[in-house]
Design an enzyme around this catalytic site. Structure first.
Site, mmCIF file in Angstrom:
data_model
loop_
_atom_site.group_PDB
_atom_site.id
_atom_site.type_symbol
_atom_site.label_atom_id
_atom_site.label_comp_id
_atom_site.label_asym_id
_atom_site.label_seq_id
_atom_site.Cartn_x
_atom_site.Cartn_y
_atom_site.Cartn_z
ATOM 1 N N SER A 48 0.823 -1.197 0.000
ATOM 2 C CA SER A 48 0.000 0.000 0.000
ATOM 3 C C SER A 48 0.869 1.263 0.000
ATOM 4 O O SER A 48 1.675 1.459 -0.882
ATOM 5 C CB SER A 48 -0.963 -0.040 1.186
ATOM 6 O OG SER A 48 -2.028 0.860 1.011
ATOM 7 N N ASP A 164 -5.629 -3.654 -2.488
ATOM 8 C CA ASP A 164 -4.573 -3.286 -1.534
ATOM 9 C C ASP A 164 -3.791 -4.479 -0.984
ATOM 10 O O ASP A 164 -4.371 -5.458 -0.506
ATOM 11 C CB ASP A 164 -5.222 -2.532 -0.371
ATOM 12 C CG ASP A 164 -4.240 -1.715 0.425
ATOM 13 O OD1 ASP A 164 -3.303 -2.298 0.978
ATOM 14 O OD2 ASP A 164 -4.424 -0.478 0.487
#
Length: 282
Positions: A48, A164
């Site tokens: 991320s 993510d």
């Protein structure tokens, strides 16, 4: 260059830069300290926001430039990167963010990076962890790794539907050894502990990100023992969307790295024949 007992290059660290949305700006502060102190970074694994900061840095973007861009963030500039779409798959397309990333590093391939990098994403249809490394488009990997479920529309890469990386591996310390087995594994987590959550008038996005943080903290606790050194900047004061708190967040990263510096320098000391056999120093 200092050599070890095997005549190789000076030992360095392998960084696992964790997810955390705006709080991930602390990674800039951590990297600033290591660069200033001459700590060799031999590998970076990111999820991320950690993938974004680590990927841009490994692609040659200076920390001065990264910090300058981060410090320009205001509520208005953050909103300017939102490209809403009426879709059941997510609230934002993320095209503007992708365009920004390409303006920084173009179409750079993993094979062109200055530091070996591994970037984590999640196949949302199978739950499997997908790791980008060695080859492939860096921006595509970063864009997939920052795709917070529900907030961003999932990214299609190589026939897979990706979100993510923090969903499956929020602080990917396990990947560091695969990039450089000799590097000292250092985990940098900006995931706030549950007891530090702010409950004052949370928005819908805050509620979702808080739930995401709780899940990630539990996963991180189960893997942090793989790190020889952990760095955990105190950034709980900021929510995941408060990029306008960049200066304070970056300073927290610097402070946490400075506190860990003595331990890191000890871990990087070249081995002597005496220490190998447990004889102490002479």
């Amino acid at each position: 260059m200092v050599e070890d007992l095997n005549g190789g290059r000076k030992r360095g660290i392998g960084l696992a830069l964790g997810s955390g949305s705006a709080r991930g700006l602390a990674h800039i502060g951590v990297l600033k300290v290591f660069e200033r102190e001459g700590i060799p970074i031999r590998a970076i694994a990111g999820a991320s926001m950690g993938a974004l900061i680590g990927g841009l840095y490994a692609a040659g973007m200076s920390l001065e430039e990264l910090e300058k861009i981060a410090l320009k963030a205001t509520k208005r500039t953050v909103l300017s990167y939102i490209d809403p779409i009426p879709s059941l798959k997510g609230l934002m397309v993320g095209k503007r963010i992708e365009e920004m990333l390409r303006s920084f590093i173009g179409n750079k391939d993993f094979s062109e990076l200055e530091i070996p990098v591994a970037i984590v994403a999640t196949d949302i249809l199978t739950g499997e962890e997908l790791v980008f490394r060695d080859k492939g488009d860096v921006v595509d990997a970063i864009r997939a790794s920052i795709s917070i479920p529900v907030v961003f529309v999932p990214v299609r890469v190589g026939g897979k539907t990706l979100v993510d990386g923090g969903v499956v591996n929020p602080v990917p310390i396990d990947l560091v050894a695969s990039l450089d087995p000799r590097a000292v594994p250092v985990a940098v987590s900006v995931i706030p502990k549950v007891e530090h959550k702010q409950a004052e008038r949370p928005t819908t996005v805050d509620i979702f990100l808080n739930a995401f943080d709780i899940m990630q903290q539990k996963m991180y606790e189960s893997t942090k023992s793989l790190a020889k050194i952990t760095i955990e900047p105190h950034v709980s004061f900021a929510s995941g969307i408060e990029f306008w708190e960049a200066r304070r967040i970056i300073e927290c990263g610097e402070q946490a790295a400075l506190e860990a510096l003595p331990e890191i320098k000890r871990a990087l000391r070249p081995l002597s024949i005496f220490s190998v056999f447990g004889w102490g120093s002479v």
